[in-house]
Structures are given as structure tokens and as C-alpha cells.
Design a protein around this motif. Sequence first.
Motif, PDB file in Angstrom:
ATOM      1  N   GLU A 121       0.840  -1.186   0.000  1.00  0.00           N
ATOM      2  CA  GLU A 121       0.000   0.000   0.000  1.00  0.00           C
ATOM      3  C   GLU A 121       0.879   1.240   0.000  1.00  0.00           C
ATOM      4  O   GLU A 121       1.941   1.262   0.621  1.00  0.00           O
ATOM      5  CB  GLU A 121      -0.906   0.028   1.245  1.00  0.00           C
ATOM      6  N   TYR A 123       0.647   5.891  -0.481  1.00  0.00           N
ATOM      7  CA  TYR A 123      -0.224   7.061  -0.437  1.00  0.00           C
ATOM      8  C   TYR A 123       0.237   8.179  -1.359  1.00  0.00           C
ATOM      9  O   TYR A 123      -0.266   9.300  -1.261  1.00  0.00           O
ATOM     10  CB  TYR A 123      -0.300   7.590   1.002  1.00  0.00           C
ATOM     11  N   GLU A 142      -8.541   3.219  -2.030  1.00  0.00           N
ATOM     12  CA  GLU A 142      -9.457   3.548  -0.947  1.00  0.00           C
ATOM     13  C   GLU A 142      -9.156   4.949  -0.433  1.00  0.00           C
ATOM     14  O   GLU A 142      -7.997   5.318  -0.268  1.00  0.00           O
ATOM     15  CB  GLU A 142      -9.323   2.549   0.214  1.00  0.00           C
ATOM     16  N   HIS A 143     -10.217   5.714  -0.183  1.00  0.00           N
ATOM     17  CA  HIS A 143     -10.038   7.000   0.466  1.00  0.00           C
ATOM     18  C   HIS A 143      -9.841   6.781   1.966  1.00  0.00           C
ATOM     19  O   HIS A 143     -10.538   5.963   2.581  1.00  0.00           O
ATOM     20  CB  HIS A 143     -11.263   7.892   0.266  1.00  0.00           C
ATOM     21  N   ARG A 144      -8.896   7.489   2.543  1.00  0.00           N
ATOM     22  CA  ARG A 144      -8.772   7.548   4.002  1.00  0.00           C
ATOM     23  C   ARG A 144      -9.576   8.754   4.458  1.00  0.00           C
ATOM     24  O   ARG A 144      -9.323   9.878   4.020  1.00  0.00           O
ATOM     25  CB  ARG A 144      -7.310   7.672   4.433  1.00  0.00           C
ATOM     26  N   GLN A 305     -10.655   7.598  12.175  1.00  0.00           N
ATOM     27  CA  GLN A 305     -10.128   7.318  10.839  1.00  0.00           C
ATOM     28  C   GLN A 305     -10.772   6.061  10.283  1.00  0.00           C
ATOM     29  O   GLN A 305     -10.929   5.067  10.987  1.00  0.00           O
ATOM     30  CB  GLN A 305      -8.607   7.126  10.904  1.00  0.00           C
ATOM     31  N   THR A 306     -11.151   6.120   9.010  1.00  0.00           N
ATOM     32  CA  THR A 306     -11.702   4.942   8.352  1.00  0.00           C
ATOM     33  C   THR A 306     -11.272   4.945   6.888  1.00  0.00           C
ATOM     34  O   THR A 306     -10.789   5.953   6.367  1.00  0.00           O
ATOM     35  CB  THR A 306     -13.236   4.897   8.462  1.00  0.00           C
ATOM     36  N   TYR A 307     -11.444   3.807   6.231  1.00  0.00           N
ATOM     37  CA  TYR A 307     -11.120   3.654   4.815  1.00  0.00           C
ATOM     38  C   TYR A 307     -12.364   3.190   4.069  1.00  0.00           C
ATOM     39  O   TYR A 307     -13.121   2.342   4.569  1.00  0.00           O
ATOM     40  CB  TYR A 307     -10.003   2.625   4.617  1.00  0.00           C
ATOM     41  N   THR A 308     -12.567   3.728   2.878  1.00  0.00           N
ATOM     42  CA  THR A 308     -13.688   3.326   2.031  1.00  0.00           C
ATOM     43  C   THR A 308     -13.215   3.290   0.586  1.00  0.00           C
ATOM     44  O   THR A 308     -12.562   4.229   0.116  1.00  0.00           O
ATOM     45  CB  THR A 308     -14.870   4.306   2.163  1.00  0.00           C
ATOM     46  N   THR A 329      -5.624   9.346  -0.233  1.00  0.00           N
ATOM     47  CA  THR A 329      -6.068   8.126  -0.904  1.00  0.00           C
ATOM     48  C   THR A 329      -4.965   7.083  -0.865  1.00  0.00           C
ATOM     49  O   THR A 329      -3.803   7.380  -1.161  1.00  0.00           O
ATOM     50  CB  THR A 329      -6.469   8.405  -2.361  1.00  0.00           C
ATOM     51  N   MET A 330      -5.334   5.876  -0.476  1.00  0.00           N
ATOM     52  CA  MET A 330      -4.410   4.745  -0.435  1.00  0.00           C
ATOM     53  C   MET A 330      -4.556   3.920  -1.698  1.00  0.00           C
ATOM     54  O   MET A 330      -5.669   3.602  -2.118  1.00  0.00           O
ATOM     55  CB  MET A 330      -4.695   3.869   0.785  1.00  0.00           C
TER      56      MET A 330
END
Length: 342
Positions: A121, A123, A142-144, A305-308, A329-330
Motif C-alpha cells: 500500500e 499514499y 481507498e479513500h482515508r 479514521q476509516t477507509y472506504t 487516498t491509499m
Amino acid sequence: MSEIQITRIAADDEDALIGWNDLMRIAYTCERSAAWWRSPDTTVAQFARPRIDKEDIALIAHLNDEPVGGAEINLITDCTATVELGVLPPHRRRKIGTALAEAAAQFLVNGDRSSAIVQTETYCPAGVAFAQAHGMSIGNEEHRLLLDLPTYLDADANRYKDSGASTVVPVIREDPDFSVTSWIGACPEEVLESWAQLREQMDEDVPVGELTRTATHASTAAIRSHEERMEEQGWTLVSSMAHVGEVAVGYTEIMVSSHDPQIVIQEDTLVDRAYRGRGIGRALKVANLRQLPTVAATASAEWVQTYTATDNEPMLALNRDLGFFIADTMTALEKKDDHSRA
């Protein structure tokens, strides 16, 4: 000409692991806003007591006896391997990342847990370009996202007070369609089987783009083992589960670190496909966020913090509505050895 020296840190060398973890934190989080990183205490506990099916490897690179970069390799039986490389900003573009990648590759083909598939991963565009130059291809993005927790809790407390309720931390929320039960710590025994089934469904449903999916269906025993390890590493698990009648249809989980609670980690949120569009996901997230003030460590928390996944518009819309915003974004990349394509 300076020589890059790369060594593996012993799992019981606490001082070296703490220094390595700090180096990796700087390399991965520089120029990023409110980016969570694993605490020193959690790092020491992770390497001292790994999962029985997992091997964690820490590599550190020195240039003229100065630590300049590192790598973390995670090898899991019957799963893809993961590798994270980090080089301190002043030492980039000096072939240190390449040397680390070559050293890490040796661990991916040797040993009982060697893997034909490796994932990583990053960024930043430079990280993506580096991984692609080493044969990896983009598999998922995925957006952080971050939520200003004090602001959210203050606003929610006012909304809840205005509704006439006596508390902002309900244990059970009920309506004619579904109920949400919440707890802190280990999963209650009476819902453990349902929790395991939902976790299995999450393994199968979570968006992974073009990445190889490696679902690891946890048994109830594995869940209990996971809870014990998280407690040893200083984590408090904050959880909520939704039911329609007697059927478990969704869950969400937050993790709070007692060692470094500034950033609270929103983990999985799942609603069974057959029950989506009924507000269950929102109810789960709200109920779980309302539990956080009862966890002492969150008194100093600033962010959730979350990832989607970038293409998961329903979850992105829900998170936006709750107050989350995109921090960065990851990009996840993957490489398969030739024999893995047979």
C-alpha cells in the motif's frame, strides 16, 4: 561509495523495534494529515506474540551506520504476503528503497509461509511508480477519511438531548424494523456465533478491486484469540450488531488504543445485502460512536479514521453525511509470480 546495510531485527529486541517503528512512522506519514500509526507498545506486543499462522519480519536499512529506511513483511499461511517499505525523506532516490525491496523478496520465496502473491500500500504517486517499476500493478484504491470526533460528539449529544432522551449512550436501540445491540470489549457469548458469521460474510463482501481475495473465515476460537491479542496490544474493541428479529444482519467495530488514542480506528462496517437501504448502516455507526465517551482513552481523541473504496458510493455518502472528509487516498498494488498464474 557508501554501502547500504540491511538487517533483520530480532522479535525480542524491544529497543530496536521501537526505533524501527518510529522510522517507519516518519517515512509513511510525512506530509499527511492526522495519519494513524501503530504505537511502540503495540509494536513490541505484536512481534512478541504473533498469530500462530503469521510471521512478522522487520528490516532496517543503514547508510554509513545511520538508519535511513525500513520494511515490514507479513507472511500468513495460505494468504497473500504484504510488504511495506519506508525511506526517510532526506535519503530518498538513493536506491535505498530498491535495496529494501530486494532484501524483502528473499523472505517471500523462502520458508513455510512463502507466498507467490505480494501486496503493498502507498499514499503517493512516487510510491505507486516505485511499486509498478518492481512489477506490481494497481489493484484497488481507498479513500482515508477523518471525522472530527469532539465536534461530532458535541453535535450528536445536542441532537439526542433535543429528542428528549436521558442519555447519549444507548446500549440497545430498537425500532419496528430492527434492533442494534452494542458492547465494549469481548463479544458477548450469546451473539458470538452470529458475530463470526458476519465476519465471514465481510471477508467475502469487502470491496478489493482487482486484488486477490484471501478470505480467512474466523472460527469463534480465532475470534477469542484475536480479542486477547488486541487487549495485550492495548486496544479496546467497541462494537455494535444489528438484528432483524432473530437474524443478525450487520455489524460495525471501532478500535481505541490506550497507548495512542488521538486517532480512533473505525474498522469494518457490514450490512447484509438483503437488508440494505433501511438505515441499518447508519444506525450501527451512530450507536457505536455514542459508546466512545464511555471508553476512558477517548477523552483525548481528536479523530476517527476509516477507509472506504473509492467506488463504494453508498458508504462514502453515509460517511460524508456523518461528517467524515477525505484526507488522502491509499493505492493497493499486487504482484504475482509466474507460477501463481497457472
